[in-house]
Design a protein around this motif. Structure first.
Motif, PDB file in Angstrom:
ATOM      1  N   ILE A   3     -19.189 -45.839  -2.968  1.00 23.26           N
ATOM      2  CA  ILE A   3     -19.275 -44.718  -4.187  1.00 23.26           C
ATOM      3  C   ILE A   3     -19.518 -45.435  -5.489  1.00 23.26           C
ATOM      4  CG2 ILE A   3     -17.941 -43.208  -5.377  1.00 23.26           C
ATOM      5  CD1 ILE A   3     -16.550 -42.300  -2.778  1.00 23.26           C
ATOM      6  N   ASP A   4     -18.814 -46.532  -5.641  1.00 21.42           N
ATOM      7  CA  ASP A   4     -18.595 -47.159  -7.020  1.00 21.42           C
ATOM      8  C   ASP A   4     -20.154 -48.243  -7.103  1.00 21.42           C
ATOM      9  OD1 ASP A   4     -16.194 -46.225  -7.552  1.00 21.42           O
ATOM     10  OD2 ASP A   4     -15.377 -47.974  -7.022  1.00 21.42           O
ATOM     11  N   SER A   5     -20.830 -48.212  -6.338  1.00 24.62           N
ATOM     12  CA  SER A   5     -22.135 -49.093  -6.312  1.00 24.62           C
ATOM     13  C   SER A   5     -23.127 -48.299  -7.303  1.00 24.62           C
ATOM     14  CB  SER A   5     -22.698 -49.095  -4.864  1.00 24.62           C
ATOM     15  OG  SER A   5     -23.211 -47.753  -4.345  1.00 24.62           O
ATOM     16  N   ILE A   6     -23.007 -47.048  -7.334  1.00 24.66           N
ATOM     17  CA  ILE A   6     -24.196 -46.397  -8.130  1.00 24.66           C
ATOM     18  C   ILE A   6     -23.397 -45.573  -9.363  1.00 24.66           C
ATOM     19  CG2 ILE A   6     -25.651 -45.987  -6.268  1.00 24.66           C
ATOM     20  CD1 ILE A   6     -24.891 -43.161  -6.343  1.00 24.66           C
ATOM     21  N   HIS A   7     -21.967 -45.673  -9.712  1.00 24.29           N
ATOM     22  CA  HIS A   7     -21.289 -45.020 -10.588  1.00 24.29           C
ATOM     23  C   HIS A   7     -21.860 -45.170 -11.904  1.00 24.29           C
ATOM     24  CE1 HIS A   7     -18.199 -42.707 -12.268  1.00 24.29           C
ATOM     25  NE2 HIS A   7     -17.611 -43.811 -13.022  1.00 24.29           N
ATOM     26  N   ALA A   8     -22.300 -46.448 -12.275  1.00 23.20           N
ATOM     27  CA  ALA A   8     -22.704 -46.868 -13.793  1.00 23.20           C
ATOM     28  C   ALA A   8     -24.350 -46.476 -13.722  1.00 23.20           C
ATOM     29  CB  ALA A   8     -22.831 -48.188 -13.656  1.00 23.20           C
ATOM     30  N   LEU A   9     -24.856 -45.751 -12.846  1.00 27.51           N
ATOM     31  CA  LEU A   9     -26.291 -45.258 -12.991  1.00 27.51           C
ATOM     32  C   LEU A   9     -26.509 -43.898 -13.576  1.00 27.51           C
ATOM     33  CD1 LEU A   9     -28.100 -46.179  -9.660  1.00 27.51           C
ATOM     34  CD2 LEU A   9     -28.464 -47.325 -11.706  1.00 27.51           C
ATOM     35  N   GLU A  10     -26.811 -43.810 -14.959  1.00 30.27           N
ATOM     36  CA  GLU A  10     -27.008 -42.635 -15.641  1.00 30.27           C
ATOM     37  C   GLU A  10     -28.112 -41.892 -15.172  1.00 30.27           C
ATOM     38  OE1 GLU A  10     -24.771 -41.300 -17.529  1.00 30.27           O
ATOM     39  OE2 GLU A  10     -23.476 -42.926 -17.633  1.00 30.27           O
TER      40      GLU A  10
ATOM     41  N   LEU B 161     -31.795 -42.214 -12.549  1.00 36.35           N
ATOM     42  CA  LEU B 161     -32.396 -43.110 -11.549  1.00 36.35           C
ATOM     43  C   LEU B 161     -33.863 -43.310 -11.827  1.00 36.35           C
ATOM     44  CD1 LEU B 161     -31.448 -40.934  -8.137  1.00 36.35           C
ATOM     45  CD2 LEU B 161     -30.295 -42.969  -9.303  1.00 36.35           C
ATOM     46  N   GLU B 162     -34.026 -44.207 -12.705  1.00 35.08           N
ATOM     47  CA  GLU B 162     -35.105 -44.511 -13.571  1.00 35.08           C
ATOM     48  C   GLU B 162     -36.442 -45.405 -12.567  1.00 35.08           C
ATOM     49  OE1 GLU B 162     -36.099 -43.447 -16.373  1.00 35.08           O
ATOM     50  OE2 GLU B 162     -34.092 -42.863 -17.261  1.00 35.08           O
TER      51      GLU B 162
ATOM     52  N   ARG C 181     -33.280 -45.566  -7.066  1.00 32.89           N
ATOM     53  CA  ARG C 181     -33.615 -44.449  -6.247  1.00 32.89           C
ATOM     54  C   ARG C 181     -33.146 -44.922  -4.952  1.00 32.89           C
ATOM     55  NH1 ARG C 181     -37.451 -43.196  -9.924  1.00 32.89           N
ATOM     56  NH2 ARG C 181     -39.069 -44.242  -8.595  1.00 32.89           N
ATOM     57  N   ARG C 182     -33.520 -46.277  -4.456  1.00 33.45           N
ATOM     58  CA  ARG C 182     -33.117 -46.638  -3.169  1.00 33.45           C
ATOM     59  C   ARG C 182     -31.819 -47.036  -3.065  1.00 33.45           C
ATOM     60  NH1 ARG C 182     -36.379 -50.640  -3.483  1.00 33.45           N
ATOM     61  NH2 ARG C 182     -38.199 -49.700  -2.467  1.00 33.45           N
ATOM     62  N   ARG C 183     -30.980 -47.547  -4.091  1.00 34.56           N
ATOM     63  CA  ARG C 183     -29.512 -47.569  -4.198  1.00 34.56           C
ATOM     64  C   ARG C 183     -28.860 -46.223  -3.897  1.00 34.56           C
ATOM     65  NH1 ARG C 183     -28.091 -50.369  -9.602  1.00 34.56           N
ATOM     66  NH2 ARG C 183     -25.874 -49.822  -8.797  1.00 34.56           N
ATOM     67  N   PHE C 184     -29.576 -45.200  -4.690  1.00 33.30           N
ATOM     68  CA  PHE C 184     -28.833 -43.795  -4.619  1.00 33.30           C
ATOM     69  C   PHE C 184     -28.909 -43.374  -3.060  1.00 33.30           C
ATOM     70  CE2 PHE C 184     -29.533 -39.142  -4.484  1.00 33.30           C
ATOM     71  CZ  PHE C 184     -28.291 -38.874  -4.738  1.00 33.30           C
TER      72      PHE C 184
END
Length: 319
Positions: A131-138, A140-141, A146-149
């Motif tokens: 969950i925290d791995s993408i928390h800082a992504l405002e 998906l540029e 997008r792969r991380r999401f």
């Protein structure tokens, strides 16, 4: 409407509404007092402790990550409904806690399971890491974003909802097969149906993303998902070692490991990967898990009712 399938999922969810007040925990209280031995009580205590925090973790990811980045209006309609259902599940488990653990100190210990019970803490840490791995992504540029999401979404669907909760359901239905805790099993039928729909939605989002941008889910992404599922199975097996530490007739650690491998293989196939272990479902009682159309002998009502009637209703048609 660009994604009508998500809108239809939303409509299906609306038609299948249930309330916690319909679950009768009175027989369960009697079972806890008169029928459960130490091993069964330990299993139930661990389940209750997991349920006390599990759906809250799911709801957090739904609000903090999924709704932010899945922005098609039809999909957001479904996510809004899913958040309601997660709140309903939290209410169900809170009511379960009140019924099973009337002592406030015991309830407090159940809520503190993430800090105090290593097997549950390991599951929570696994969830929070993704969950925290993408928390800082405002936004998906980039393709990497997008792969991380999509890795987060795969973890959410396949590991948290699709493995951790399905393993918990197996314990519930095992107890049901022994004629125990019918209230818990009755409510779990509805939760199971909801979670299956949530997983189907997430898998559909993943499939849509892969079709629109095929390069996202490459061999490296597939390898990451495979490792993620292996880790989830290991974490859940450690929980099984804890849950079954007192021994349980008809529910061995060997069978539980095979069941976890079986479920993980099902999730791999749903994600477009190949099955890895070839494991089979070792639990005959899980054949009863999707009881959406029939009332079980111990239930008071069908758990698959739908709210509302659409269209015209006529009784003069020839059968």
């Amino acid at each position: 409407m660009r994604y009508p399938q998500f809108y239809e999922m939303y409509r299906d969810a609306i038609r299948n509404t249930w309330t916690v007040e319909e679950v009768d925990f009175a027989p369960d209280v009697q079972d806890l007092a008169l029928k459960l031995g130490p091993a069964e009580k330990h299993l139930v205590q661990r389940l209750v402790a997991f349920f006390a925090t599990g759906d809250s973790i799911v709801a957090n990811n739904l609000v903090l990550n999924l709704y932010r980045h899945i922005n098609a209006p039809e999909a957001r309609m479904y996510l809004s409904r899913q958040l309601f259902e997660e709140a309903l599940h939290v209410q169900f488990y809170l009511t379960l806690l009140d019924a099973y653990l009337p002592d406030p100190a015991e309830r407090a210990r159940a809520f503190a399971a993430v800090e105090n019970i290593p097997s549950i803490r390991a599951k929570a840490e696994f969830c929070f890491r993704w969950i925290d791995s993408i928390h800082a992504l405002e936004r998906l540029e980039t393709p990497a974003d997008r792969r991380r999401f999509l890795l987060n979404l795969a973890c959410f669907a396949a590991c948290i909802e699709g493995l951790f909760f399905f393993a918990a359901f197996a314990y519930v239905y095992y107890l049901r097969s022994r004629g125990l805790l019918h209230g818990l099993a009755s409510g779990t039928n509805w939760v199971f149906r909801d979670e299956s729909a949530h997983m189907a939605f997430a898998m559909a989002v993943l499939k849509t993303a892969r079709e629109e941008e095929p390069t996202l889910c490459d061999a490296a992404w597939a390898a990451d998902v495979d490792r993620m599922l292996d880790e989830a199975v290991a974490v859940e097996y450690a929980f099984a070692e804890d849950v079954l530490s007192g021994g349980m007739a008809g529910l061995s650690l060997k069978d539980m490991r095979e069941y976890l491998d079986y479920v993980a293989d099902q999730r791999r196939v749903q994600l477009g990967l190949k099955a890895k272990t070839g494991a089979k479902n070792p639990f005959p009682f899980m054949d009863l898990q999707d009881v959406q159309e029939l009332t079980n002998f111990f239930e008071r009502r069908v758990s698959a009712y739908q709210v509302g009637v659409e269209g015209e209703v006529a009784f003069d048609e020839a059968f």
